[in-house]
Scaffold this active site. Sequence first.
Site, PDB file in Angstrom:
ATOM      1  CD  GLU A   1      -4.967   0.741  -3.685  1.00  0.00           C
ATOM      2  OE1 GLU A   1      -5.803   0.616  -3.438  1.00  0.00           O
ATOM      3  OE2 GLU A   1      -4.478   1.266  -2.310  1.00  0.00           O
TER       4      GLU A   1
ATOM      5  CB  CYS B   1     -12.770  -6.265   8.656  1.00  0.00           C
ATOM      6  SG  CYS B   1     -11.548  -7.317   9.297  1.00  0.00           S
TER       7      CYS B   1
ATOM      8  CB  CYS C   1     -13.953  -5.390  12.092  1.00  0.00           C
ATOM      9  SG  CYS C   1     -14.696  -6.087  11.436  1.00  0.00           S
TER      10      CYS C   1
ATOM     11  CG  ASP D   1      -2.256   1.178   1.408  1.00  0.00           C
ATOM     12  OD1 ASP D   1      -2.471   1.461   0.198  1.00  0.00           O
ATOM     13  OD2 ASP D   1      -1.982   1.485   2.428  1.00  0.00           O
TER      14      ASP D   1
ATOM     15  CB  CYS E   1     -14.901 -10.997   8.967  1.00  0.00           C
ATOM     16  SG  CYS E   1     -15.652  -8.934   9.684  1.00  0.00           S
TER      17      CYS E   1
ATOM     18  CG  ASP F   1      -1.302   3.289   5.522  1.00  0.00           C
ATOM     19  OD1 ASP F   1      -2.069   3.731   5.168  1.00  0.00           O
ATOM     20  OD2 ASP F   1      -0.064   4.116   6.438  1.00  0.00           O
TER      21      ASP F   1
ATOM     22  CB  CYS G   1     -14.584  -9.951  13.504  1.00  0.00           C
ATOM     23  SG  CYS G   1     -13.601  -8.846  12.219  1.00  0.00           S
TER      24      CYS G   1
END
Length: 403
Positions: free
Chosen positions: A270, A323, A342, A186, A326, A352, A345
């Site tokens: 990305e 997340c 989250c 990232d 999950c 990051d 979960c």
Amino acid sequence: MRTAYKCRAYPDPEQAAVFSRTFGCVRLVWNKTLAERHAAYHQRGKKTSYKQTDAALTGWKKTEDLAFLSEVSSVPLQQTLRHQHAAFANFFAGRTKYPRFKNRDSRQTAHYTRSAFRMKNGELHMAKTTTPLRFVWSFEDVNPATLDPTMVVISRDPDGRWYVTFAIDTDVPDPMDEAGHAIGIDLGIKDFAVTSDGERIANPRHLERKARNLARYQRRMARCERGSANRRKAKAKVARAHRKVRNARADFLHRTSTNLIRRADTIVIEDLAVTNMVKNRALARVISDAGWGEFRRQLEYKAERAGRTLVVIDRWYPSSKTCSACGHLLAELSLSTRHWTCPGCRTRHDRDINAAKNILAAGRAVAGERSSGDACGAGVRRQGSSLPQSALKQETRAVRRPA
């Protein structure tokens, strides 16, 4: 595979004069051809072919005003026409901007093909010169006496340094041994990169560290009279400051990309629209200083040479809002939020690192499902009460080379 070796050159006064005249002729041919091509299209609605520009160059050499074009090697002038023809082809294909005019203050180059140079026993003889060009070879694993270059590029930077680049056709190297590891990356501004392993690569901010000195040199240059010797000296100092920033950035990007290629068989990044991102006036300087586009280019060609797999996922994949434990997808997540919990979960996430893990998951799904073609990080989570939405916008090509 085409490989290039660039090293410092030290021409003698005679050679420097020949190369400087060649740079001037190359610049004139480019600008004159570009002006006539522009006029032909906008005034008469006609496109100009390479054959027409070649015939025009021959006619210019026969005129009294431009007869000096015959005093330099014809090869760099022909290469200039080819480069401009390719530049317009890329422009019409939407890959680059409209070609611009050249000026004497920018980097100067001249491209020589085999007919305009001779390489023998490690000595380089250029057309229109009588003595071999002295250069410093910096690659210990390659013997310059064995080089058989297909092209030689002579260049001079704005700070006055000379370089010679040898373009070599070589065999495709053997792929690296498998590392048994995959990494998601990232990219960011605070940290240059955060990997799915939890590693943070600090952003060195090369331009910011030199900004104060650079601004002082530019103020000194602005106070000098145009065309004066003092202004030329001040301009050289500005160019040297930019060169130090440029070299430091290139060294950092090469070290980082090479380290990642050695560590992982699969690297996932990305697709970032850097061109659009730099339109943000508040972040344009730091984004440009980071060099994300050059970093991706280095990863692409190094992955191809090493037999690694580089996967580029869709820029619209919600990696930060999903997340990684999950698969729950947040409705919104502001840029100022660096950590979040989250709701599904109750896992506490670093923004990051969580994004890097999701990028890796998306890349693994793409690499496992598609042997080639487009890579899109849409719908790759398998679990959770709230699955990621499909990415509907631009998809990008996955660069992959089997080991």
